[in-house]
Scaffold this active site. Sequence first.
Site, PDB file in Angstrom:
ATOM      1  N   GLN A  48       0.909  -1.204   0.028  1.00 41.02           N
ATOM      2  CA  GLN A  48       0.120  -0.031  -0.120  1.00 41.02           C
ATOM      3  C   GLN A  48       0.964   1.275  -0.030  1.00 41.02           C
ATOM      4  O   GLN A  48       0.367   2.323  -0.102  1.00 41.02           O
ATOM      5  CB  GLN A  48      -1.131  -0.014   1.122  1.00 41.02           C
ATOM      6  CG  GLN A  48      -1.814  -1.052   1.414  1.00 41.02           C
ATOM      7  CD  GLN A  48      -2.570  -1.388   2.765  1.00 41.02           C
ATOM      8  OE1 GLN A  48      -3.378  -0.784   2.901  1.00 41.02           O
ATOM      9  NE2 GLN A  48      -1.780  -1.960   3.633  1.00 41.02           N
TER      10      GLN A  48
ATOM     11  N   HIS B 100      -1.501   1.053  -4.165  1.00 40.54           N
ATOM     12  CA  HIS B 100      -2.047   2.551  -4.128  1.00 40.54           C
ATOM     13  C   HIS B 100      -1.209   3.564  -5.050  1.00 40.54           C
ATOM     14  O   HIS B 100      -1.055   4.641  -4.603  1.00 40.54           O
ATOM     15  CB  HIS B 100      -1.973   2.743  -2.538  1.00 40.54           C
ATOM     16  CG  HIS B 100      -2.889   2.358  -1.697  1.00 40.54           C
ATOM     17  ND1 HIS B 100      -2.920   2.095  -0.460  1.00 40.54           N
ATOM     18  CD2 HIS B 100      -4.117   1.619  -2.321  1.00 40.54           C
ATOM     19  CE1 HIS B 100      -4.238   1.786   0.121  1.00 40.54           C
ATOM     20  NE2 HIS B 100      -4.672   1.161  -1.134  1.00 40.54           N
TER      21      HIS B 100
ATOM     22  N   CYS C 166      -0.710  11.745 -16.537  1.00 40.71           N
ATOM     23  CA  CYS C 166      -1.112  12.726 -17.320  1.00 40.71           C
ATOM     24  C   CYS C 166      -2.891  12.567 -17.474  1.00 40.71           C
ATOM     25  O   CYS C 166      -3.245  11.632 -18.021  1.00 40.71           O
ATOM     26  CB  CYS C 166      -0.473  12.742 -18.771  1.00 40.71           C
ATOM     27  SG  CYS C 166      -1.037  14.180 -19.660  1.00 40.71           S
TER      28      CYS C 166
ATOM     29  N   GLY D 128       2.735  -4.492   8.947  1.00 35.19           N
ATOM     30  CA  GLY D 128       2.750  -3.093   9.121  1.00 35.19           C
ATOM     31  C   GLY D 128       1.548  -2.246   8.539  1.00 35.19           C
ATOM     32  O   GLY D 128       1.820  -1.090   8.052  1.00 35.19           O
TER      33      GLY D 128
HETATM   34  P1  OAD Z   1      -1.420   3.122   8.879  1.00 37.27           P
HETATM   35  O1  OAD Z   1      -0.672   4.563   9.395  1.00 37.27           O
HETATM   36  O2  OAD Z   1      -2.833   3.229   8.887  1.00 37.27           O
HETATM   37  O3  OAD Z   1      -0.798   1.916   9.952  1.00 37.27           O
HETATM   38  C1  OAD Z   1       0.380   1.757   9.997  1.00 37.27           C
HETATM   39  C2  OAD Z   1       0.555   0.449  10.991  1.00 37.27           C
HETATM   40  O4  OAD Z   1       1.930   0.134  11.088  1.00 37.27           O
HETATM   41  C3  OAD Z   1      -0.111   0.815  12.303  1.00 37.27           C
HETATM   42  O5  OAD Z   1      -0.959  -0.135  12.802  1.00 37.27           O
HETATM   43  C4  OAD Z   1       1.231   0.726  13.413  1.00 37.27           C
HETATM   44  O6  OAD Z   1       1.028   0.282  14.629  1.00 37.27           O
HETATM   45  C5  OAD Z   1       2.237  -0.027  12.471  1.00 37.27           C
HETATM   46  N1  OAD Z   1       3.641   0.206  12.615  1.00 37.27           N
HETATM   47  C6  OAD Z   1       4.253   1.434  12.970  1.00 37.27           C
HETATM   48  N2  OAD Z   1       5.617   1.214  13.080  1.00 37.27           N
HETATM   49  C7  OAD Z   1       5.840  -0.168  12.805  1.00 37.27           C
HETATM   50  C8  OAD Z   1       7.022  -0.850  12.881  1.00 37.27           C
HETATM   51  N3  OAD Z   1       7.972  -0.275  13.069  1.00 37.27           N
HETATM   52  N4  OAD Z   1       6.939  -2.278  12.645  1.00 37.27           N
HETATM   53  C9  OAD Z   1       5.864  -2.884  12.562  1.00 37.27           C
HETATM   54  N5  OAD Z   1       4.290  -2.155  12.616  1.00 37.27           N
HETATM   55  C10 OAD Z   1       4.693  -0.889  12.620  1.00 37.27           C
HETATM   56  O7  OAD Z   1      -0.898   2.777   7.413  1.00 37.27           O
HETATM   57  P2  OAD Z   1      -1.204   1.894   6.487  1.00 37.27           P
HETATM   58  O8  OAD Z   1      -2.006   0.564   6.826  1.00 37.27           O
HETATM   59  O9  OAD Z   1      -0.326   1.515   5.614  1.00 37.27           O
HETATM   60  O10 OAD Z   1      -3.703   5.162   1.366  1.00 37.27           O
HETATM   61  O11 OAD Z   1      -2.338   2.827   5.694  1.00 37.27           O
HETATM   62  C11 OAD Z   1      -3.403   2.404   4.619  1.00 37.27           C
HETATM   63  C12 OAD Z   1      -3.551   3.277   3.443  1.00 37.27           C
HETATM   64  O12 OAD Z   1      -4.219   4.391   4.222  1.00 37.27           O
HETATM   65  C13 OAD Z   1      -2.134   4.011   3.063  1.00 37.27           C
HETATM   66  O13 OAD Z   1      -1.890   3.041   1.815  1.00 37.27           O
HETATM   67  C14 OAD Z   1      -2.649   5.292   2.252  1.00 37.27           C
HETATM   68  C15 OAD Z   1      -3.682   5.553   3.800  1.00 37.27           C
HETATM   69  O14 OAD Z   1      -4.704   6.571   3.404  1.00 37.27           O
HETATM   70  C16 OAD Z   1      -3.591   5.828   0.235  1.00 37.27           C
HETATM   71  O15 OAD Z   1      -2.695   6.810   0.255  1.00 37.27           O
HETATM   72  C17 OAD Z   1      -4.751   5.570  -0.716  1.00 37.27           C
END
Ligand code: OAD
Length: 234
Positions: A91, A109, A117, A176
């Site tokens: 993602q 994503h 473009c 993550g």
């Molecule tokens: P989030 O910021 O929602 O979640 C990140 C997760 O990683 C959390 O559950 C943290 O606890 C965990 N985390 C943080 N540091 C870590 C580490 N060192 N090791 C392991 N885990 C860790 O991010 P995503 O789930 O990726 O979409 O978010 C999903 C989507 O929401 C993104 O791709 C983006 C956003 O809106 C778009 O841009 C379309």
Amino acid sequence: MAAIRNIVILTGAGVSAESGIATFRAADGLWEDHRVEDVATPEGFARDPALVQRFYDARRARLKEVVPNPAHEALARLDAEWPGELLIVTQNVDDLHERAGARRLLHMHGELKSAWCLACDKRSPWSEGLGHAPACPRCDARGQLRPDIVWFGEMPYGMATIDRALMDADLFVSIGTSGAVYPAAGFVQTARYCDARTIELNLEPSQGSASFDESRLGRAGELVPALVDELLSA
Ligand code: OAD
């Protein structure tokens, strides 16, 4: 881990956190001081394109200051050495998986290092800013390039490929990600339905944690190399 041949891995912002890239869901609900509706929706872009371009230009520039961490490196090693099918679905819009060497990779994503473009509908590799209304390298139209990022309300890339891989998977690993954003948050359900074993690696239990067979809590930089060692030595 016996009888595993086909693997699907889903990664989220937590995989890049130890490289120094901020995750999305901070406690205040803001994304690097911005409301998600302002910087991650087509409506926000229509309202204030300059703000959105500045926001992604800063994220793209940041890529030059960060390097892959042991989690990216371990997944690249798995990609190089795993004899069965493997698909790493990320993602993340950074380029750290590919810089670590991962090849069987799908950016569902979109990617910071790609520009789309709106005039000719083509994507081009892009490393610099978009805020100064550069010309499209394909059709020469000016001011029509937008970040090639899938915003809320838009269709993620590669869904047919991902669905096929999930249906064939023996193992699904989510790393993550908070499990807050669909369709990625639902991949564990598809994998379970197709009888795959499911493992989550995350700093804390994700929103879908109860759906996984196993949840390993900790830092991706430690948990991922351990899992990859386990898989490659089985
Ligand atoms: P989030 O910021 O929602 O979640 C990140 C997760 O990683 C959390 O559950 C943290 O606890 C965990 N985390 C943080 N540091 C870590 C580490 N060192 N090791 C392991 N885990 C860790 O991010 P995503 O789930 O990726 O979409 O978010 C999903 C989507 O929401 C993104 O791709 C983006 C956003 O809106 C778009 O841009 C379309």
